[in-house]
Design an enzyme around this catalytic site. Structure first.
Site: not given
Ligand code: NOJ
Ligand code: CA
Length: 673
Positions: A377, A379, A457-458, A482
């Site tokens: 992951h 982010e 994601h995003e 989510e």
């Molecule tokens: C948004 C993502 O869509 C979600 O799946 C993730 O847990 C959070 N960001 C944190 O990265």
């Molecule tokens: Ca998201």
């Protein structure tokens, strides 16, 4: 060959050209006809009809450029060249194995009649299920660098239409609920945008192969006239390119009904074939994760007493995945940088340093010993510049320890991403602009070099690049599960029946279904029945599918959980049995490399009885239908857990009646006997 010239003044127009008909090209089945012409101002236009009925009225083409005159008037449509193409290609993974790519192509050169006499090619590919067109800029004197202020491409609907769309240029990117309005009430819209015409014909306007260009939105100019509005860039130019280059394909999918849009492969066909070679290392799979508990706020991404990504918790997930046949375990919050305001502090993230209670080497070795893999992951909080500075080392690390897939993230409340521009300075840009288009492809190709798959994601919108880069395995790009954890509002009961005919036309979505614990932080919790949660595994296509809930909810409910264990993620064939945008849909899919079929049906807040003729099954063969249906009292409001699990013997001549509760669904596994 027919050559037609358009010019500003009658004097410069040869007489023969005046009499000539417009340039045309039709689909292989002859139903769709595209006609190129020019308007009274000498601007090139195209129009689309099907079965003789106009779908798109004459619509403009061209460009506004920076620091040089615009390219839209006094343009001759010259040198038409046509060709036909027909091949069938195989997807390494997908919603179907084989795809036919069959089109008629028309290429013309758009040439200015007067100085500075620039020219470019315009290429149309017309399929039985729609069309794509793009502009091709050659290298030419006076225009080595092309700086596009705006693309003047338009799409003018010829008649009344209902439109389903989400707004463009808003801070929360693609995570909006869909509007349903007459076309005359569309504002600034993202693509794909879906239309239903008065006679039931459905259209979807989108783009294919968005490479090193800015994402296209649509702005309504007046009436039913929609105009491309490219996502802004760093300066006055929305796109800067050195010629030669091609724009993305502008696509119009056309179908007799809503389901026809879902089974169209037009977007994939307009992308280039796989450039990665052998991609057997890209593995479709189901996965669980240290994830939902953070969204419920019982665990944290940040370090501290409630930290989710601890060795102990991850090992528990690895054991569960191994026991239940899941391929992967996603772990979020494993790396340094989550403490404090992670929405705003992208530069605090390290993509190589773990928190002390998470031992990457040990855990990936443990996973391997159990036959599962960790899913990484990253982010970034939309700090693409910071991520790029560490990306190589981060992928090297994952490759070394054996992490074959990474979920990336670009959360930002500011709505903008941080990049370093060509001027070497920091800039804040939109997620769908040229800089982020470049960034995402850089991530995907850097990952491919280490045999790592990417699930963003995003993300930037999906334009079918998975055909060219099959390690771009899935993405988010809409409101996922989510929102049912903390959204206010959460996703309403119609949401998934909306996604199927809008967002999902672009490509796979990592929606993360499969939640049984219906009470959450969102006002309505998870606004579906349990049976619908199961149906989503068939309805929403993604080659990686999460079982998103807490492990204890699966352990406590082995009956319905069985379907999540059984359902495949990679398909031989996909069909739509029925459906209306935002109301309901039934899909059936045949597993890859097997004989079993799976059915998923979902409805919005309305209860419905849908007919499912089983003619897709092998004739003469018997199947055991393992049925997971809404119980008699089921309702998304207060009886979400009411599910009936039963078996029946069926064959291809049977028709099932699917009774769906309000906010409900049905999932069926057809096991060949
Ligand atoms: C948004 C993502 O869509 C979600 O799946 C993730 O847990 C959070 N960001 C944190 O990265
Ligand atoms: Ca998201």
């Amino acid at each position: 060959m027919l050559i037609r010239l358009f010019a500003l003044t009658v004097l410069s127009l040869p007489l023969t050209a005046l009499a000539a008909p417009p340039v045309r090209v039709s689909s292989p089945d002859g139903r769709i006809v595209v006609e190129l012409d020019s308007d009274p101002d000498g601007r090139p236009t195209y129009a689309v009809q099907r079965d003789g009925k106009p779908l798109l009225a004459p619509s403009r083409l061209g460009f506004l450029l920076v620091d040089t005159p615009k390219l839209d008037r006094a343009i001759a449509v010259t040198a038409p060249r046509t060709r036909s193409f027909d091949e069938t290609w195989e997807q390494p993974w997908g919603e179907r194995r084989r795809i036919r790519n069959h089109y008629n192509e028309l290429r013309v050169t758009l040439a200015e009649n007067a100085k500075p006499r620039r020219h470019l090619d315009l290429v149309f590919r017309v399929y039985d299920d729609g069309l794509g067109f793009r502009y091709e800029f050659p290298r030419q004197e006076g225009l080595p660098t092309v700086r596009i202020r705006e693309e003047l491409t338009e799409f003018t609907l010829a008649g009344d239409a209902t439109a389903w769309w989400i707004p463009a240029g808003e801070w929360n990117r693609e995570e909006y609920l869909y509007h349903r309005t007459p076309v005359e009430a569309v504002g600034d819209a993202q693509t794909p945008i879906t239309f239903r015409l008065a006679d039931g014909t459905h259209l979807s306007i989108h783009e294919a192969a968005l490479v090193d260009y800015s994402g296209m939105n649509l702005t309504r100019v007046e009436g039913r006239r929609l105009k491309a509005s490219l996502t802004p860039g760093i300066d006055g130019a929305k796109v800067t390119r050195e010629a030669p280059f091609n724009t993305p394909w502008r696509t119009v999918q056309i179908a007799d009904d809503a389901g026809g849009l879902v089974t169209s492969s037009l977007i994939l066909n307009l992308n280039e074939p796989n450039v990665l070679g052998d991609v057997s290392w890209v593995k479709p799979m189901k996965y669980v994760g240290v994830w939902w508990e953070m969204h419920l706020d019982t665990k944290t991404w940040a370090s501290g007493p409630r930290h989710g990504a601890t060795n102990e918790n991850v090992m528990k997930h690895i054991d569960f995945a191994a026991k239940n046949g899941f391929g992967g375990v996603l772990v979020e919050g494993w790396n340094v940088g989550w403490d404090g305001d992670w929405f705003g502090n992208g530069e605090d993230f390290s993509f190589t340093r773990s928190y002390p209670d998470f031992d990457l080497e040990k855990l990936s070795a443990y996973a391997k010993s159990k036959g599962v893999v960790l899913i990484g992951h990253h982010e970034t909080s939309a700090n693409a510049a910071h991520y790029e500075s560490q990306m190589g080392a981060a992928f090297d690390l994952y490759q070394r320890v054996g992490v074959p897939a990474v979920k990336t993230g670009y959360v930002s409340d500011a709505g903008q991403a941080k990049v370093i521009g060509a001027d070497g300075k920091v800039h804040y840009v939109w997620h769908e602009g040229q800089d982020l288009a470049r960034h995402h492809l850089k991530v995907v190709t850097e990952a491919a070099r280490r045999h790592i798959a990417i699930n963003a994601h995003e993300p930037i919108k999906d334009t079918g690049l998975r055909r060219t880069y099959p390690n771009w395995i899935s993405r988010e790009g809409a409101r996922g599960m989510e929102y049912n954890a903390w959204g206010n509002p959460g996703n309403p009961p119609e949401h998934e029946a909306m996604l199927v005919f809008t967002r999902l036309l672009a490509g796979p979505m990592d929606f993360t279904p499969g939640v049984f614990g219906m009470k959450t932080r969102a006002p309505d919790g998870v606004a579906t029945t349990w049976a619908k949660q199961l149906a989503l595994y068939v309805v929403i296509y993604s080659p990686i599918q999460m079982a998103a809930d807490l492990l204890e909810n699966y352990e406590a409910n082995p009956g319905p959980f069985q379907f999540i264990k059984d359902v495949p993620v990679d398909w031989e064939e996909t069909r739509v049995l029925n459906g209306e945008v935002g109301d309901y849909v039934t899909l059936v899919r045949k597993e890859r490399g097997g004989d079993n079929w799976y059915l998923g049906a979902i409805t919005d807040e309305e209860p419905r009885t849908l007919k499912a003729p089983l003619s897709f099954l092998d004739p003469g063969r018997r199947y055991t239908a393992q049925i997971y249906r809404d119980g008699p009292m089921a309702d998304w409001k207060d009886r979400r857990e009411d599910i009936v699990i039963e078996e029946r013997e069926v064959g291809s001549t049977d028709t099932l009646e699917l009774k769906l509760a309000p906010g409900g669904g049905q999932a069926i596994r057809f096991v060949a006997r």
